[in-house]
Design a protein around this motif. Structure first.
Motif, short mmCIF file in Angstrom:
data_model
loop_
_atom_site.label_atom_id
_atom_site.label_comp_id
_atom_site.label_asym_id
_atom_site.label_seq_id
_atom_site.Cartn_x
_atom_site.Cartn_y
_atom_site.Cartn_z
N ASN A 81 11.83 -35.60 -0.48
CA ASN A 81 12.46 -36.92 -0.60
C ASN A 81 13.98 -36.88 -0.49
O ASN A 81 14.70 -37.44 -1.32
N LEU A 82 14.44 -36.22 0.55
CA LEU A 82 15.87 -36.30 0.86
C LEU A 82 16.07 -37.46 1.82
O LEU A 82 15.15 -37.84 2.55
N LEU A 83 17.26 -38.05 1.82
CA LEU A 83 17.53 -39.11 2.79
C LEU A 83 17.67 -38.50 4.17
O LEU A 83 18.43 -37.54 4.35
N ARG B 116 18.79 -38.06 8.10
CA ARG B 116 20.04 -38.30 8.84
C ARG B 116 21.25 -38.34 7.91
O ARG B 116 22.22 -39.04 8.15
N LYS C 21 25.94 -35.10 1.27
CA LYS C 21 25.83 -36.54 0.94
C LYS C 21 24.59 -36.79 0.08
O LYS C 21 24.61 -37.62 -0.82
N LEU D 12 24.58 -38.40 -3.85
CA LEU D 12 23.97 -39.71 -4.09
C LEU D 12 23.86 -40.12 -5.56
O LEU D 12 24.30 -41.21 -5.93
N PRO D 13 23.29 -39.25 -6.44
CA PRO D 13 23.18 -39.69 -7.84
C PRO D 13 24.54 -39.97 -8.47
O PRO D 13 24.66 -40.85 -9.31
N ILE E 68 27.09 -41.22 -6.91
CA ILE E 68 27.58 -42.54 -6.46
C ILE E 68 27.11 -43.61 -7.43
O ILE E 68 27.88 -44.44 -7.89
N TYR E 69 25.79 -43.52 -7.78
CA TYR E 69 25.27 -44.53 -8.71
C TYR E 69 25.81 -44.32 -10.11
O TYR E 69 25.78 -45.22 -10.93
N LEU F 45 31.03 -41.99 -10.07
CA LEU F 45 32.05 -40.95 -10.12
C LEU F 45 32.98 -41.08 -8.91
O LEU F 45 32.61 -41.63 -7.88
N SER F 46 34.18 -40.56 -9.06
CA SER F 46 35.14 -40.64 -7.95
C SER F 46 34.68 -39.73 -6.82
O SER F 46 33.96 -38.75 -7.04
N SER F 47 35.11 -40.04 -5.60
CA SER F 47 34.61 -39.28 -4.46
C SER F 47 35.08 -37.83 -4.54
O SER F 47 34.38 -36.91 -4.11
N ARG G 24 32.81 -36.14 -7.01
CA ARG G 24 31.48 -36.02 -6.42
C ARG G 24 31.40 -34.82 -5.49
O ARG G 24 30.49 -34.01 -5.54
N ARG H 238 20.51 -31.77 -6.05
CA ARG H 238 20.67 -33.19 -6.30
C ARG H 238 20.17 -33.54 -7.71
O ARG H 238 20.76 -34.36 -8.40
N ILE I 289 13.52 -43.42 -3.07
CA ILE I 289 14.38 -42.29 -3.45
C ILE I 289 15.60 -42.80 -4.19
O ILE I 289 15.97 -42.31 -5.27
N ILE J 254 16.64 -42.08 -8.12
CA ILE J 254 17.87 -41.36 -8.42
C ILE J 254 18.81 -42.20 -9.28
O ILE J 254 19.79 -41.71 -9.82
#
Lengths: 233, 401
Positions: free
Chosen positions: A93-95, A97, A102, A106-107, A109-110, A113-115, A118, A154, B311, B315
């Protein structure tokens, strides 16, 4: 850390009610490495979904880190999943493309956290699972074992309370499977709580405690000591 | 912060599916493009007309006989020199110029055409804007000497002589079997206004001394006076002053009609504006079609990306985040489509307008409508698929193949 009391889950399918879990009780302490076994239809998947805060029980209580989960709203559950749980799935279950980096970010981002933070943490996590040289590869450029290691990176990048692994070696060959199990063991040695669902006995053997489900109930809960299994109740 | 990340994800998704995204946008591009082209053309036509009006019609009135009045027009109703003089003495009036016109045929060797010939005074250009490209206008000597001279328009010169350089040439004018040889003294320039030229069609005109016209047309009085008022004045009040003046001079004021060119212009301007708005409205329907296209693709996209949604939810993405991601994607698509349509439409509009030599005016109203509409379309047609995505159950979504 995890306190489950009288947990029942009933699915209503039209007029037929199916009880997937029946009055389940289980405590898991911090730092444990628990294997959950059982044939399909035994309720172990339902149990995983509830522990993973993807689903709510019909009745009973589930306390994770002193927080009652059973009555939480969808948004609160999403936050708990983000902060306290790291998922590792059988089918990775990776995104698609999307680079390994990245995917691992992902977690965070939700988690808002600052880029910069991250990126730093994602690179550390990928390095830790041994993919420091693959960070810019997309999932389709990685082997199954590598994909699962990205998924583990992840899962652990938000420092969750537990890592939930659902048949993590199911899609892997023996060698990659062993590598992945090695990573779990290493994680557990560093104090991370891991709950691992499997139907393969030899995988379950590598955990420290095996809980066996059948027909929605726990029929066995035993510590793994060496090759032997001793019942604790 | 999170919004920016979601925005980036949406952009990425659009970029990854370049082909599909551009096809999705096509409907909107065409819709916005049509609206912009039509408003650009409409604005150009309106500006062109306003320009022509500024040049020729500002502050202008004509006093005519009302041939639809309850009684017939008698010879004594027509204007004489004393009437014209007292009209020009009204305070707000700059000039009052009488004219007599007849449709008749003019001829040069074997070429002839029908032309409206105006008998006017040498100061007629005080009430009508006359630009000459060749020669001169009628002079006082022409009028006093009742000379056989004429000033014709550029188009007529070209048709009769094949060139505009016709000063000194003669043409023959025939009115009621009576022919008059006229020497051409000047050629007037065609108006720059494309619309005015289009409206004129095959219209040709010439000016001869009014003294000659009264004799040839056998009429000592004038059926029409053109008034040039000072620009700032209210034209209707000037018209009323003229009517009461005629009344004081013992005329029956019911037989006269005042034509206010400003009213005519405003009516035409309104009609054109209404026409533009209506056609734009019809074109805007295609925006609806474009919007449905976006919704269709977004629904496909939600289904296709069910697993991805699962997903993201597992997450830690909450409903609002997923909703926003898909909604933003729809809005970005429609906004991009709108912008592209705007650029292409402005480009095409500009080219057409320049080709037919109309003034180009940036269609600010069109641009605003285009932007508002494209975002609204994005929101309206994006909400349903986005909401559907946000409501997916993570367990089912993760299991989706």
């Amino acid at each position: 850390m995890i306190e489950i009391k009288n947990l029942t889950k009933t699915y209503k399918n039209g007029s037929i009610a199916v009880t997937a879990l029946r009055e389940v009780n289980l405590n898991i302490e911090e730092g444990e490495f628990v294997g959950i076994m059982g044939p399909s239809g035994s309720g172990k998947s339902t149990f995983m979904n509830i522990i993973g805060c993807l689903d709510r029980p019909t009745s009973g209580t589930y306390i994770l880190d002193d927080k009652a989960i059973a009555k939480m709203s969808d948004n609160e559950l999403a936050e708990v999943r983000n902060q306290k749980i790291g998922f590792v799935f059988q089918s990775f279950n990776l995104l698609p493309r999307t680079s390994a980096l990245k995917n691992v970010e992902l977690p965070m981002i939700y988690a808002k956290l600052s880029s910069k933070e991250r990126r730093k943490r994602a690179l550390e996590a990928l390095d830790w699972v041994g993919l420091g040289d693959r960070v810019h590869h997309n999932p389709n450029e990685l082997s199954g074992g590598q994909k699962q290691r990205v998924a583990i990176a992840r899962a652990l990048v938000n420092n969750p309370s537990i890592i939930l692994a659902d048949e993590p070696t199911g899609n892997l060959d023996t060698k990659s499977g062993n590598e992945v199990m090695g990573i779990f063991k290493k994680l557990n040695n560093e104090g991370v709580t891991i709950i691992l669902v499997t139907h393969e006995a030899d995988i379950a053997q590598q955990t420290k405690r095996v809980v066996t489900f059948k027909d929605g109930e726990i029929i066995k809960d035993a510590l793994n000591i060496g090759e032997e299994m001793n019942s604790i109740d | 912060m999170v919004l920016f990340e979601i925005f980036k994800v949406s952009i990425q998704n659009i970029w990854v599916n370049k082909m599909r995204s551009s096809l999705t946008m096509l409907g909107l591009i065409i819709g916005i493009m049509s609206v912009v082209i039509i408003t650009t053309l409409g604005n150009a036509a309106q500006a062109d007309m306003a320009g022509a009006f500024q040049e020729y019609g500002k502050g202008k009135l004509t006093v005519n006989m009302d041939y639809n009045a309850d009684r017939p027009v008698y010879y004594r109703d027509l204007f004489d020199d004393a009437d014209v003089n007292s009209m020009s003495n009204i305070e707000d009036v700059v000039a009052a110029a009488p004219d007599i016109s007849r449709w008749l045929s003019v001829k040069n060797e074997d070429k002839n055409l029908t032309m409206e010939v105006f008998g006017v005074n040498h100061d007629y250009n005080l009430v009508d804007h006359i630009d000459l490209i060749q020669g001169r206008f009628l002079t006082e000597t022409d009028i006093l000497g009742r000379r056989n001279v004429i000033v014709i328009d550029e188009k007529a010169a070209n048709e009769l002589f094949g060139t505009a350089e016709v000063v000194g040439e003669t043409l023959t004018m025939t009115f009621r079997y009576q022919t008059t040889e006229l020497m051409i003294m000047g050629v007037t320039k065609m108006t720059d206004s494309v619309i005015a030229n289009m409206a004129m069609g095959n219209y040709n005109y010439g000016y001869i001394p009014i003294s000659l016209a009264t004799r040839v047309f056998n009429l000592e009085r004038y059926p029409r006076v053109t008034i040039q008022a000072i620009e700032a004045v209210e034209l209707n009040s000037v018209g009323n002053q003229i009517l009461s003046l005629l009344e004081r001079r013992n005329r029956d004021k019911e037989i006269y009609r005042i034509n206010n060119l400003e009213t005519g212009f405003n009516q035409m301007d309104q009609t054109l504006g209404f026409l533009t708005a209506t056609i734009s409205g019809i074109a805007a329907i295609s925006l609806l079609v474009g919007g449905i296209g976006i919704m269709n693709i977004m629904l496909v996209s939600v289904t296709e990306r069910t697993r991805e949604i699962g997903i993201r939810k597992a997450i830690g993405a909450n409903r609002a985040t997923i909703l926003l991601q898909f909604l933003l994607e729809a809005i970005i698509l429609s906004f991009l489509g709108g912008t592209l349509g705007l650029l292409i439409g402005s480009g095409i509009g500009f080219t057409i307008v320049k080709l037919i030599n109309l003034p180009f005016i940036i269609a600010v109203d069109g641009i605003i409508i285009a932007f508002i509409f494209s975002v609204v379309v994005g929101v309206v047609f994006g909400v349903y698929p986005a909401n559907k995505a946000s409501k997916l159950d993570p367990i089912d979504a993760l299991r989706y193949e």
